[in-house]
Every structure is written in C-alpha cells, then in structure tokens.
Design a protein around this motif. Structure first.
Motif, short mmCIF file in Angstrom:
data_model
loop_
_atom_site.label_atom_id
_atom_site.label_comp_id
_atom_site.label_asym_id
_atom_site.label_seq_id
_atom_site.Cartn_x
_atom_site.Cartn_y
_atom_site.Cartn_z
N ALA A 124 26.27 -14.16 -29.91
CA ALA A 124 27.21 -15.49 -29.96
C ALA A 124 27.36 -16.41 -31.05
CB ALA A 124 26.63 -16.30 -28.94
N THR A 125 26.37 -16.31 -31.89
CA THR A 125 26.52 -17.14 -33.30
C THR A 125 27.37 -16.58 -34.09
OG1 THR A 125 24.03 -17.87 -32.75
CG2 THR A 125 25.08 -18.13 -35.02
N GLU A 127 29.88 -14.34 -33.63
CA GLU A 127 31.22 -14.71 -33.11
C GLU A 127 31.64 -16.17 -33.39
OE1 GLU A 127 30.77 -13.31 -29.18
OE2 GLU A 127 31.22 -11.17 -29.55
N LYS A 128 30.98 -16.98 -33.42
CA LYS A 128 31.37 -18.52 -33.73
C LYS A 128 32.14 -18.35 -35.26
CE LYS A 128 28.26 -21.04 -30.80
NZ LYS A 128 27.22 -22.00 -30.91
N PHE A 129 31.67 -17.49 -36.21
CA PHE A 129 32.11 -17.74 -37.43
C PHE A 129 33.18 -16.57 -37.51
CE2 PHE A 129 27.99 -20.12 -37.62
CZ PHE A 129 28.63 -21.08 -38.12
#
Length: 196
Positions: A124-125, A127-129
């Motif tokens: 998830a982290t 994918e945020k970037f």
C-alpha cells in the motif's frame, strides 16, 4: 551600364531634383514638420521592432519555464526509481516468507499474520508513490512487461498465456522497474507427428 539601369538612374535623379525643389519651396515650419514626420516614422519602426523583440523574449522565457517544470516533474517522478528498486528484494523476501510459512502451526500463526500485515502495508505504501505490481497470472504474455523463463505445454490455457509467475514485476509511474518473470504456455504437441 545596362539599358535597364539607365532609366532607373534617370528617374532617381529626377526624384531628387523634385525633392530639392519641394524642400526649397517649403517654409522652415514645413521643413520642420517633414523632419518630425520622418523622425516619428523612424520611432514607430523602432517601437515595432522592440515590441517584436519583447514578445520573442517572453515566448522564450515561457518555453524555458515549461521545460524546467517538465524536468522537475520528471525528476520528481523518477527520483525514487533507484530506491524503489532496492526495496523490491524486501518485498520478495516477505512474499517468500508467506509462501513457506505454515499458518496452521499455532506457534508461528501470529508471526505469519504479522508478516502478512507488514507485506500488505508495504505494498500500500509503495502504491502511494506511483509503484504498481505486475502479477500477470493467466493473462496473455506481454514481452514489454514480462520476461519468459520457459514454456510449458498446457491444454487448459491458450498458447502464449502466463501459466506461472515466478517473480512479480513492478512499474513506477508507468515506467518498467522490473519485468515479471513468468512461465508461458504453448499448445500441446500430442497427436501430431512432427518428425520426418
């Protein structure tokens, strides 16, 4: 001297004579008006040139600003590329740990759950970037995103489909970071004699 140049020179000489006669017939005020009109025409010409120069300078400045913004945006998008590439081994190791762990064993059950939660939050982290996972299981083989490690006969899947994903691939902001390593299906050879 050519015959064409002779009439032109005569005409210029006549124009100069007429201009001198007009100037001699003009009063000092009229001569001053002519001088001012000539100066005004020259000033307007200079103004037009300067306006054109200013417009060109503005256009150049705007183009330079747009190029700089594009470069900054590109640098921002792909600055994490090297760092993200290093993180892929961590993700791979978390996935391997989940594959080999025995979730039915009560002694390691909470440990497996912790690794699964860590893996999920890690994905998830990233994918945020702008990173996306390439997991092509069952999809058609795409050589731009997948790296074929081998081929295997399969009656269930269409030829050139991904049978197995050995290692997931990743993209960052639409740019391939690592291709997915896959096993590709091929048509079964049974029933056809290919030897001569």
């Amino acid at each position: 001297m050519s015959t064409e140049q002779q009439p032109q020179q005569e005409q210029q000489a006549q124009e100069e004579v007429i201009q001198e006669q007009v100037q001699s017939e003009q009063t000092p005020e009229q001569q001053r008006i002519v001088e001012l009109e000539n100066a005004l025409a020259q000033a307007e010409s200079n103004l037009a040139e300067q306006k054109d120069s200013v417009l060109r300078a503005r256009a150049d400045m705007e183009n330079a600003r747009k190029r700089a913004e594009a470069e900054v945006d590109k640098a921002r998008k792909f600055a994490l590329e090297r760092f993200a590439g290093e993180l892929l081994t961590v993700i791979d190791n978390l996935e391997r740990a989940l594959q080999v762990a025995d979730a039915s064993n009560d002694a390691v059950k909470s440990l497996v759950e912790g690794v699964a939660i860590t893996h999920k939050s890690f994905i998830a982290t990233i994918e945020k970037f702008g990173m996306t996972v390439i997991d092509p299981q069952g999809q058609p083989f795409n050589p731009e995103l997948h790296q074929a490690m081998g081929m295997q006969e399969s009656a269930e899947l269409e030829p050139n489909s991904v049978i197995a994903v050995m290692q997931k691939g990743y993209e960052i902001n639409g740019r391939l970071l690592r291709p997915a390593m896959v096993m590709v299906s091929r048509a079964p050879e049974g029933g056809v004699d290919v030897q001569v």
